[in-house]
Design a protein around this motif. Structure first.
Motif, PDB file in Angstrom:
ATOM      1  N   ILE A  59       0.829  -1.199   0.000  1.00  0.00           N
ATOM      2  CA  ILE A  59       0.000   0.000   0.000  1.00  0.00           C
ATOM      3  C   ILE A  59       0.869   1.258   0.000  1.00  0.00           C
ATOM      4  N   GLN A  60       1.941   1.250   0.799  1.00  0.00           N
ATOM      5  CA  GLN A  60       2.847   2.397   0.844  1.00  0.00           C
ATOM      6  C   GLN A  60       3.488   2.640  -0.518  1.00  0.00           C
ATOM      7  N   TYR A  61       3.930   1.572  -1.159  1.00  0.00           N
ATOM      8  CA  TYR A  61       4.544   1.690  -2.483  1.00  0.00           C
ATOM      9  C   TYR A  61       3.550   2.280  -3.494  1.00  0.00           C
ATOM     10  N   GLN A  62       2.332   1.784  -3.466  1.00  0.00           N
ATOM     11  CA  GLN A  62       1.315   2.292  -4.390  1.00  0.00           C
ATOM     12  C   GLN A  62       1.008   3.761  -4.137  1.00  0.00           C
ATOM     13  N   ASN A  63       0.961   4.159  -2.882  1.00  0.00           N
ATOM     14  CA  ASN A  63       0.678   5.559  -2.556  1.00  0.00           C
ATOM     15  C   ASN A  63       1.812   6.482  -3.038  1.00  0.00           C
ATOM     16  N   ARG A  64       3.055   6.019  -2.888  1.00  0.00           N
ATOM     17  CA  ARG A  64       4.184   6.826  -3.377  1.00  0.00           C
ATOM     18  C   ARG A  64       4.123   6.960  -4.892  1.00  0.00           C
ATOM     19  N   LYS A  65       3.838   5.864  -5.555  1.00  0.00           N
ATOM     20  CA  LYS A  65       3.762   5.886  -7.016  1.00  0.00           C
ATOM     21  C   LYS A  65       2.655   6.820  -7.483  1.00  0.00           C
ATOM     22  N   GLN A  66       1.517   6.772  -6.811  1.00  0.00           N
ATOM     23  CA  GLN A  66       0.412   7.661  -7.167  1.00  0.00           C
ATOM     24  C   GLN A  66       0.775   9.119  -6.921  1.00  0.00           C
ATOM     25  N   HIS A  67       1.520   9.369  -5.843  1.00  0.00           N
ATOM     26  CA  HIS A  67       1.934  10.740  -5.542  1.00  0.00           C
ATOM     27  C   HIS A  67       2.860  11.281  -6.635  1.00  0.00           C
ATOM     28  N   LEU A  68       3.838  10.491  -7.078  1.00  0.00           N
ATOM     29  CA  LEU A  68       4.725  10.910  -8.160  1.00  0.00           C
ATOM     30  C   LEU A  68       3.963  11.072  -9.467  1.00  0.00           C
ATOM     31  N   ASP A  69       2.991  10.204  -9.707  1.00  0.00           N
ATOM     32  CA  ASP A  69       2.167  10.325 -10.918  1.00  0.00           C
ATOM     33  C   ASP A  69       1.384  11.638 -10.908  1.00  0.00           C
ATOM     34  N   ARG A  70       0.884  12.030  -9.743  1.00  0.00           N
ATOM     35  CA  ARG A  70       0.148  13.299  -9.657  1.00  0.00           C
ATOM     36  C   ARG A  70       1.069  14.484  -9.939  1.00  0.00           C
ATOM     37  N   ILE A  71       2.317  14.373  -9.482  1.00  0.00           N
ATOM     38  CA  ILE A  71       3.278  15.447  -9.753  1.00  0.00           C
ATOM     39  C   ILE A  71       3.528  15.562 -11.250  1.00  0.00           C
ATOM     40  N   TYR A  72       3.723  14.399 -11.901  1.00  0.00           N
ATOM     41  CA  TYR A  72       4.003  14.384 -13.344  1.00  0.00           C
ATOM     42  C   TYR A  72       2.773  14.712 -14.181  1.00  0.00           C
ATOM     43  N   ASN A  73       1.662  14.044 -13.872  1.00  0.00           N
ATOM     44  CA  ASN A  73       0.514  14.022 -14.782  1.00  0.00           C
ATOM     45  C   ASN A  73      -0.759  14.619 -14.196  1.00  0.00           C
ATOM     46  N   GLY A  74      -0.619  15.442 -13.156  1.00  0.00           N
ATOM     47  CA  GLY A  74      -1.801  16.067 -12.573  1.00  0.00           C
ATOM     48  C   GLY A  74      -2.249  17.235 -13.419  1.00  0.00           C
ATOM     49  N   PHE A  75      -2.457  18.367 -12.812  1.00  0.00           N
ATOM     50  CA  PHE A  75      -2.776  19.570 -13.570  1.00  0.00           C
ATOM     51  C   PHE A  75      -1.578  19.969 -14.428  1.00  0.00           C
ATOM     52  N   SER A  76      -1.799  20.865 -15.354  1.00  0.00           N
ATOM     53  CA  SER A  76      -0.724  21.261 -16.268  1.00  0.00           C
ATOM     54  C   SER A  76       0.455  21.887 -15.539  1.00  0.00           C
ATOM     55  N   ASP A  77       0.186  22.490 -14.371  1.00  0.00           N
ATOM     56  CA  ASP A  77       1.265  23.124 -13.621  1.00  0.00           C
ATOM     57  C   ASP A  77       1.621  22.370 -12.344  1.00  0.00           C
ATOM     58  N   SER A  78       1.206  21.117 -12.234  1.00  0.00           N
ATOM     59  CA  SER A  78       1.468  20.347 -11.008  1.00  0.00           C
ATOM     60  C   SER A  78       2.958  20.191 -10.753  1.00  0.00           C
ATOM     61  N   CYS A  79       3.719  19.862 -11.795  1.00  0.00           N
ATOM     62  CA  CYS A  79       5.153  19.640 -11.631  1.00  0.00           C
ATOM     63  C   CYS A  79       5.859  20.947 -11.262  1.00  0.00           C
ATOM     64  N   VAL A  80       5.480  22.026 -11.954  1.00  0.00           N
ATOM     65  CA  VAL A  80       6.102  23.320 -11.659  1.00  0.00           C
ATOM     66  C   VAL A  80       5.803  23.742 -10.229  1.00  0.00           C
ATOM     67  N   ASN A  81       4.584  23.522  -9.793  1.00  0.00           N
ATOM     68  CA  ASN A  81       4.205  23.925  -8.445  1.00  0.00           C
ATOM     69  C   ASN A  81       4.917  23.094  -7.385  1.00  0.00           C
TER      70      ASN A  81
END
Length: 430
Positions: A59-81
């Motif tokens: 579960i911890q691994y999946q949550n980390r992966k989802q968090h990095l995915d949100r940084i990369y592929n969230g809103f258009s400015d997620s990574c910059v923010n």
């Protein structure tokens, strides 16, 4: 009596032999217990390997992966923010770290996660406990990888924080207000203060009019690229003292000044070989010039000098706007606080080079104004400030450079009068 002593001797011998046997038995039993414990642990480890990670770890691994995915592929400015740079620049930085073997994927933490944690701390002055929550890591893990990434970024300093080459900057060459008058200008220098945290016994040394800070000297080009950064000086030290230290350091650690070339500096410095400051006692700051036209060559020189030198103020503002850790009290050892300043300057230059359209980089931000391959450079043309000069020699060299400033000011005034005053070069207030 003799018989009794013989019997006692036999009894003592039997007792010693029994003690030795008991000791051997105890040692053997201890070894057996250790072997059994080791075997059980090995069996347990083999079972866990066969069974895979526990449900909690999964579960911890999946949550980390989802968090990095949100940084990369969230809103258009997620990574910059989150990491203060676009996803493309972040991916390239990861590649640089891996190719140069500066950072490696550990058993549990990837290079991407190591960089994301560190960049978020630098960009948002995020606390350790918040990063622990974001990435579900222990505070010790966050701290360890923060220091590793900080060291790795400082190791690419020579690649992205290079001293200016002996050539005319495009920012000067393309602006008729600056060229050809400042054609020999290779940059601007100034100091800025960054909050510092120190033990109580050291705070008086670092306490200045802006509190407990470190005084940072920097040089930059008109296109907001840092070319030299010297951090770690006490906040109580004046800019000129830090400047003299930068000049006295042996190359490549000192500030380079080429023969015939110069940096622009404010009134806190002095006009001397390689450095031109404004005229004293004459309006200088841009706010003082609003709604006025220059009345003489000195006012015109100070106006354009201020306009060009303000680029470094804007560069400092851009740096502090991107990396908020530079505007807060950092709870790190002082050596790490110095490295944080250098790392932020390196990252600033890196982003400017790989993503020149970056929004933060192109913002007009100013702070309070205080009173690929390395090109081959002509090292023999660098002025050596480590050699002592007599007071007479220093005075004479300063006079020469003040005369040069007068020549630049007069050339500006003649061209200005020819364009706006019908060629009338009469001056008021000289």
């Amino acid at each position: 009596m003799v018989e009794n002593e013989g019997k006692l001797g036999e009894m003592d011998g039997d007792h010693d032999e029994e003690t030795v046997i008991n000791m051997c038995s105890g040692v053997a039993l201890s070894v057996l217990v250790l072997v059994m414990t080791f075997m059980r642990r090995m069996q347990s480890r083999r079972r866990s390997i066969r069974a895979g990670p526990s449900v909690e770890k999964t579960i911890q691994y999946q949550n980390r992966k989802q968090h990095l995915d949100r940084i990369y592929n969230g809103f258009s400015d997620s990574c910059v923010n989150y990491v203060r740079m676009c996803s493309g620049a972040f991916v390239k930085l990861v590649g640089i770290m891996r190719r140069n073997d500066l950072l490696r994927d550990s058993r549990h933490v990837t290079v991407e996660e190591q960089l994301a944690m560190t960049l978020n701390i630098l960009g948002h002055k995020t606390k350790n406990r918040s990063i622990r929550s974001h990435f579900i890591r222990s505070g010790k893990t966050v701290s360890r990888y923060f220091n590793k990434v900080l060291e790795a970024i400082c190791l690419i300093r020579s690649r992205f924080l290079r001293q200016v080459q002996n050539e005319v900057s495009q920012g000067i060459l393309s602006n008729p207000l600056y060229y050809p008058y400042f054609k020999d200008c290779i940059g601007m220098i100034d100091g800025t203060h960054v909050d510092a945290m120190l033990p109580a016994n050291l705070q008086p040394q670092f306490r200045g009019r802006k509190g407990v800070t470190q005084n940072v000297l920097a040089a930059c080009t008109p296109n907001k690229i840092f070319t030299y950064v010297l951090a770690g000086w006490e906040g109580s030290a004046n800019d000129f003292r830090v400047h003299q230290d930068a000049l006295s350091r042996p190359q490549p650690h000192g500030l380079k000044v080429y023969n015939g070339k110069y940096y622009l500096c404010d009134a806190g410095y002095t006009t001397m070989p390689g450095f031109i400051s404004p005229y004293r006692g004459v309006r200088y700051h841009l706010k003082e010039q609003i709604g006025r036209t220059p009345k003489n060559r000195r006012e015109l020189f100070n106006l354009r000098h201020s306009s060009l030198r303000s680029k470094i103020e804007s560069t400092f503002g851009c740096l502090k706007n991107r990396f908020k850790i530079l505007t807060a009290k950092p709870h790190y050892p002082f050596r790490a606080q110095v490295d944080i300043v250098l790392a932020c300057a390196v990252l600033h230059n890196y982003i400017a080079m790989v993503d020149p359209d970056d929004d933060i980089f192109n913002e007009t931000v100013e702070i309070e104004d205080d009173e690929g391959d390395v090109a081959t450079e002509d090292e023999n043309n660098i002025v050596d400030f480590s050699q002592p000069q007599t007071l007479r020699e220093q005075t004479q060299s300063r006079i020469v450079w003040k005369d040069r400033r007068d020549e630049i000011a007069w050339a500006m005034w003649v061209d200005y009068c020819g364009k706006y005053k019908g060629g009338n070069t009469n001056e008021v207030g000289m």
